[in-house]
Motif scaffolding. Structure first.
Motif, PDB file in Angstrom:
ATOM      1  N   PRO A   1       1.497  10.882  -6.369  1.00 29.20           N
ATOM      2  CA  PRO A   1       1.430   9.781  -5.405  1.00 29.20           C
ATOM      3  C   PRO A   1       2.782   9.099  -5.239  1.00 29.20           C
ATOM      4  O   PRO A   1       3.451   8.767  -6.221  1.00 29.20           O
ATOM      5  N   LEU A   2       3.183   8.921  -3.988  1.00 29.46           N
ATOM      6  CA  LEU A   2       4.391   8.185  -3.599  1.00 29.46           C
ATOM      7  C   LEU A   2       3.889   6.928  -2.900  1.00 29.46           C
ATOM      8  O   LEU A   2       3.289   7.009  -1.829  1.00 29.46           O
ATOM      9  N   VAL A   3       4.129   5.754  -3.513  1.00 26.56           N
ATOM     10  CA  VAL A   3       3.351   4.579  -3.119  1.00 26.56           C
ATOM     11  C   VAL A   3       4.217   3.353  -2.880  1.00 26.56           C
ATOM     12  O   VAL A   3       5.134   3.048  -3.644  1.00 26.56           O
ATOM     13  N   ILE A   4       3.920   2.657  -1.782  1.00 27.88           N
ATOM     14  CA  ILE A   4       4.288   1.263  -1.548  1.00 27.88           C
ATOM     15  C   ILE A   4       2.956   0.525  -1.458  1.00 27.88           C
ATOM     16  O   ILE A   4       2.185   0.764  -0.528  1.00 27.88           O
ATOM     17  N   PRO A   5       2.618  -0.350  -2.395  1.00 26.30           N
ATOM     18  CA  PRO A   5       1.255  -0.895  -2.443  1.00 26.30           C
ATOM     19  C   PRO A   5       0.770  -1.510  -1.142  1.00 26.30           C
ATOM     20  O   PRO A   5      -0.411  -1.380  -0.795  1.00 26.30           O
ATOM     21  N   GLU A   6       1.644  -2.170  -0.386  1.00 30.65           N
ATOM     22  CA  GLU A   6       1.222  -2.795   0.864  1.00 30.65           C
ATOM     23  C   GLU A   6       0.978  -1.778   1.976  1.00 30.65           C
ATOM     24  O   GLU A   6       0.359  -2.094   2.988  1.00 30.65           O
ATOM     25  N   VAL A   7       1.472  -0.553   1.788  1.00 32.65           N
ATOM     26  CA  VAL A   7       1.398   0.458   2.845  1.00 32.65           C
ATOM     27  C   VAL A   7       0.318   1.495   2.563  1.00 32.65           C
ATOM     28  O   VAL A   7      -0.482   1.831   3.436  1.00 32.65           O
ATOM     29  N   ASN A   8       0.276   2.023   1.347  1.00 40.63           N
ATOM     30  CA  ASN A   8      -0.627   3.155   1.074  1.00 40.63           C
ATOM     31  C   ASN A   8      -1.163   3.106  -0.347  1.00 40.63           C
ATOM     32  O   ASN A   8      -1.104   4.087  -1.093  1.00 40.63           O
ATOM     33  N   ALA A   9      -1.710   1.961  -0.735  1.00 39.97           N
ATOM     34  CA  ALA A   9      -2.229   1.798  -2.096  1.00 39.97           C
ATOM     35  C   ALA A   9      -3.281   2.848  -2.440  1.00 39.97           C
ATOM     36  O   ALA A   9      -3.423   3.244  -3.610  1.00 39.97           O
ATOM     37  N   ASP A  10      -4.041   3.321  -1.447  1.00 40.96           N
ATOM     38  CA  ASP A  10      -5.091   4.300  -1.722  1.00 40.96           C
ATOM     39  C   ASP A  10      -4.537   5.618  -2.242  1.00 40.96           C
ATOM     40  O   ASP A  10      -5.245   6.378  -2.907  1.00 40.96           O
ATOM     41  N   HIS A  11      -3.254   5.896  -1.983  1.00 40.27           N
ATOM     42  CA  HIS A  11      -2.660   7.147  -2.453  1.00 40.27           C
ATOM     43  C   HIS A  11      -2.588   7.217  -3.972  1.00 40.27           C
ATOM     44  O   HIS A  11      -2.420   8.304  -4.535  1.00 40.27           O
ATOM     45  N   VAL A  12      -2.691   6.061  -4.646  1.00 44.09           N
ATOM     46  CA  VAL A  12      -2.623   6.067  -6.111  1.00 44.09           C
ATOM     47  C   VAL A  12      -3.751   6.914  -6.705  1.00 44.09           C
ATOM     48  O   VAL A  12      -3.606   7.483  -7.802  1.00 44.09           O
TER      49      VAL A  12
ATOM     50  N   ASP B   1      -2.563  -8.456  -3.318  1.00 39.57           N
ATOM     51  CA  ASP B   1      -2.820  -9.437  -4.366  1.00 39.57           C
ATOM     52  C   ASP B   1      -2.368  -8.874  -5.714  1.00 39.57           C
ATOM     53  O   ASP B   1      -3.173  -8.513  -6.566  1.00 39.57           O
ATOM     54  N   LEU B   2      -1.045  -8.771  -5.857  1.00 40.90           N
ATOM     55  CA  LEU B   2      -0.429  -8.332  -7.101  1.00 40.90           C
ATOM     56  C   LEU B   2       0.601  -9.377  -7.519  1.00 40.90           C
ATOM     57  O   LEU B   2       1.209 -10.022  -6.660  1.00 40.90           O
ATOM     58  N   PRO B   3       0.823  -9.554  -8.815  1.00 42.45           N
ATOM     59  CA  PRO B   3       1.670 -10.661  -9.276  1.00 42.45           C
ATOM     60  C   PRO B   3       3.086 -10.681  -8.690  1.00 42.45           C
ATOM     61  O   PRO B   3       3.621 -11.760  -8.428  1.00 42.45           O
ATOM     62  N   SER B   4       3.688  -9.521  -8.492  1.00 42.60           N
ATOM     63  CA  SER B   4       5.072  -9.478  -8.017  1.00 42.60           C
ATOM     64  C   SER B   4       5.193  -9.339  -6.507  1.00 42.60           C
ATOM     65  O   SER B   4       6.310  -9.286  -5.975  1.00 42.60           O
ATOM     66  N   ALA B   5       4.068  -9.256  -5.813  1.00 48.08           N
ATOM     67  CA  ALA B   5       4.094  -9.057  -4.371  1.00 48.08           C
ATOM     68  C   ALA B   5       4.516 -10.329  -3.651  1.00 48.08           C
ATOM     69  O   ALA B   5       4.179 -11.436  -4.078  1.00 48.08           O
ATOM     70  N   PRO B   6       5.258 -10.209  -2.555  1.00 48.30           N
ATOM     71  CA  PRO B   6       5.624 -11.401  -1.777  1.00 48.30           C
ATOM     72  C   PRO B   6       4.418 -11.978  -1.052  1.00 48.30           C
ATOM     73  O   PRO B   6       3.489 -11.244  -0.701  1.00 48.30           O
ATOM     74  N   GLU B   7       4.447 -13.268  -0.839  1.00 49.91           N
ATOM     75  CA  GLU B   7       3.356 -13.907  -0.087  1.00 49.91           C
ATOM     76  C   GLU B   7       3.339 -13.407   1.349  1.00 49.91           C
ATOM     77  O   GLU B   7       2.286 -13.119   1.912  1.00 49.91           O
ATOM     78  N   GLN B   8       4.528 -13.308   1.957  1.00 50.96           N
ATOM     79  CA  GLN B   8       4.673 -12.751   3.308  1.00 50.96           C
ATOM     80  C   GLN B   8       5.518 -11.493   3.181  1.00 50.96           C
ATOM     81  O   GLN B   8       6.683 -11.565   2.817  1.00 50.96           O
ATOM     82  N   LEU B   9       4.939 -10.333   3.441  1.00 50.51           N
ATOM     83  CA  LEU B   9       5.651  -9.077   3.230  1.00 50.51           C
ATOM     84  C   LEU B   9       6.876  -8.959   4.123  1.00 50.51           C
ATOM     85  O   LEU B   9       7.972  -8.628   3.656  1.00 50.51           O
TER      86      LEU B   9
ATOM     87  N   ALA C   1       9.957  -2.348  -7.017  1.00 48.47           N
ATOM     88  CA  ALA C   1       8.946  -1.431  -6.490  1.00 48.47           C
ATOM     89  C   ALA C   1       8.197  -0.746  -7.616  1.00 48.47           C
ATOM     90  O   ALA C   1       6.968  -0.570  -7.553  1.00 48.47           O
ATOM     91  N   SER C   2       8.906  -0.358  -8.667  1.00 47.89           N
ATOM     92  CA  SER C   2       8.248   0.270  -9.814  1.00 47.89           C
ATOM     93  C   SER C   2       7.298  -0.695 -10.516  1.00 47.89           C
ATOM     94  O   SER C   2       6.208  -0.313 -10.954  1.00 47.89           O
ATOM     95  N   VAL C   3       7.721  -1.957 -10.639  1.00 45.36           N
ATOM     96  CA  VAL C   3       6.864  -2.952 -11.277  1.00 45.36           C
ATOM     97  C   VAL C   3       5.612  -3.187 -10.440  1.00 45.36           C
ATOM     98  O   VAL C   3       4.492  -3.279 -10.965  1.00 45.36           O
ATOM     99  N   LEU C   4       5.769  -3.292  -9.128  1.00 42.58           N
ATOM    100  CA  LEU C   4       4.600  -3.433  -8.250  1.00 42.58           C
ATOM    101  C   LEU C   4       3.632  -2.268  -8.431  1.00 42.58           C
ATOM    102  O   LEU C   4       2.410  -2.456  -8.490  1.00 42.58           O
ATOM    103  N   ASN C   5       4.175  -1.059  -8.518  1.00 43.49           N
ATOM    104  CA  ASN C   5       3.309   0.098  -8.734  1.00 43.49           C
ATOM    105  C   ASN C   5       2.626   0.036 -10.095  1.00 43.49           C
ATOM    106  O   ASN C   5       1.473   0.460 -10.244  1.00 43.49           O
ATOM    107  N   GLY C   6       3.336  -0.492 -11.103  1.00 43.04           N
ATOM    108  CA  GLY C   6       2.707  -0.679 -12.401  1.00 43.04           C
ATOM    109  C   GLY C   6       1.561  -1.664 -12.325  1.00 43.04           C
ATOM    110  O   GLY C   6       0.501  -1.466 -12.958  1.00 43.04           O
ATOM    111  N   GLU C   7       1.747  -2.734 -11.569  1.00 39.49           N
ATOM    112  CA  GLU C   7       0.672  -3.710 -11.383  1.00 39.49           C
ATOM    113  C   GLU C   7      -0.516  -3.091 -10.659  1.00 39.49           C
ATOM    114  O   GLU C   7      -1.684  -3.387 -10.969  1.00 39.49           O
ATOM    115  N   LEU C   8      -0.231  -2.210  -9.694  1.00 40.10           N
ATOM    116  CA  LEU C   8      -1.301  -1.515  -8.981  1.00 40.10           C
ATOM    117  C   LEU C   8      -2.068  -0.593  -9.926  1.00 40.10           C
ATOM    118  O   LEU C   8      -3.309  -0.522  -9.873  1.00 40.10           O
ATOM    119  N   LEU C   9      -1.356   0.106 -10.799  1.00 37.25           N
ATOM    120  CA  LEU C   9      -2.014   0.962 -11.779  1.00 37.25           C
ATOM    121  C   LEU C   9      -2.945   0.154 -12.675  1.00 37.25           C
ATOM    122  O   LEU C   9      -4.054   0.599 -13.001  1.00 37.25           O
TER     123      LEU C   9
END
Length: 345
Positions: free
Chosen positions: A117-128, A271-279, A331-339
């Motif tokens: 999976p190649l992921v940007i959580p705001e774009v394709n979180a389902d790919h995880v 809704d992830l801790p490191s995500a921006p309020e406004q992308l 970006a890696s930390v956001l993906n860790g939060e998604l995991l």
């Protein structure tokens, strides 16, 4: 209870950014730092030539660095963040995943593999959830998840907003990329001062291919890549941090500047801790975004765009992101939060 995490390749530029992101994190606790054999056995403060802004975070400098090998990390680490060079990552990261570790990686190796999976959580979180396919096919107890290249991640969230609203036919992009994207020793002062380097090896291909994978669909079994045509020209400029990109997007349906700006504003965050309020931050001032003024928006995790102009086939806009935060460590930390959110840890 905090998740115990490690950073593999911890002494490099992105490794240092990862430590800055992870040390104050409420959900993650740094429990392991790895580096080359020559650094193993030393306290991190001695092993790393610390070049990030501010001091080494409290408690990290005394951590003993271990070799980048699964046997050296310890069984009580749940998640690893990788900032390895791709030549090392292609060998080491699968070994960690096979040994049962979940790896959130910034390295370029394996990004285009069918089961990675190649992921940007705001774009394709389902790919995880491609991790399930990966584990079945490779027999791993662990997993390998990738974030895209720093230049790709700068433009893909705005492109995703346009694709959702109007459909994407083709994209042409010209980048002005900061020197930090090449690493501390990547570009010499004699090369870049009073100069622009009109080629970055392999960067164009990464943008042209990763974009199609990120914008593609996942049906639970396999990915279908987006058929958008992407053409990229990548340039290194004498900016420390912040990649600025000029993006021409041809849309399937008519998209005027006002409609495109609204699509950018409506692009949801997560809704992830490191995500921006406004992308996506939209600037109407024709002199924005600028790296020095806008790269640190929302802790360096937001994308800034503007001005938006109409073209015969679509729109033209500038896009900016902090390349070592949103484009790498963040970006890696956001993906860790998604995991963590999706139960893969």
């Amino acid at each position: 209870m905090s998740v115990r995490v490690g950073v593999i390749g911890a002494t490099g530029a992105v490794g240092q950014r990862l430590i800055q992101q992870l040390a104050p994190h409420d959900d993650f606790e740094i429990a392991a730092l790895t580096a080359s054999e020559s650094s193993a056995g030393k306290p991190y403060s001695e092993a790393a030539k610390w070049r990030a802004s501010g001091p080494i975070p409290d408690g990290v400098g005394d951590v003993t660095v271990v070799e980048t090998d699964p046997s050296a990390v310890g069984d009580d680490v749940d998640l690893l963040f990788s900032s390895l060079p791709s030549s090392v990552g292609e060998r080491v990261e699968p070994a960690f995943a096979e040994a049962g570790y979940v790896v959130s990686s910034n390295s370029s190796n394996g990004r285009l593999d069918d089961d990675v999976p190649l992921v940007i959580p705001e774009v394709n979180a389902d790919h995880v959830d491609l991790i399930e396919v990966q584990r079945d096919e490779r027999g791993w107890d662990g997993a390998l998840l990738k974030n895209p290249n720093c230049s790709t991640i700068t433009m893909v969230p705005p492109l995703a907003a346009l694709d959702d609203a109007f459909g994407l036919e083709s994209v042409t992009v010209s980048t002005l990329q900061a020197v930090s994207g090449a690493g501390y020793d990547g570009v010499t002062s004699m090369e870049i001062i009073d100069n622009v380097l009109p080629h970055i090896g392999g960067e164009e291909t990464k943008m042209e291919t990763e974009t199609c994978k990120l914008l593609g669909g996942f049906d639970g079994a396999e990915l279908s890549w987006h058929d958008v045509e992407v053409s990229a020209s990548c340039n290194r400029v004498p900016t420390l941090d912040g990649h600025l990109e000029n993006v021409w997007a041809e849309t399937a349906e008519d998209a005027g500047p006002a409609e495109a700006e609204q699509a950018f504003r409506d692009m949801p965050s997560v809704d992830l801790p490191s995500a921006p309020e406004q992308l996506i931050h939209v600037h109407e001032d024709p002199n924005r975004p600028q790296p020095r003024l806008d790269r640190d928006a929302e802790g360096g995790q937001a994308i800034s765009v503007g001005p938006v102009q109409e073209t015969p086939d679509g729109i033209l806009f500038d896009s900016l992101a902090h390349n070592t935060i949103r484009g790498a460590a963040g970006a890696s930390v956001l993906n860790g939060e998604l995991l963590l959110e999706r139960g893969y840890l």
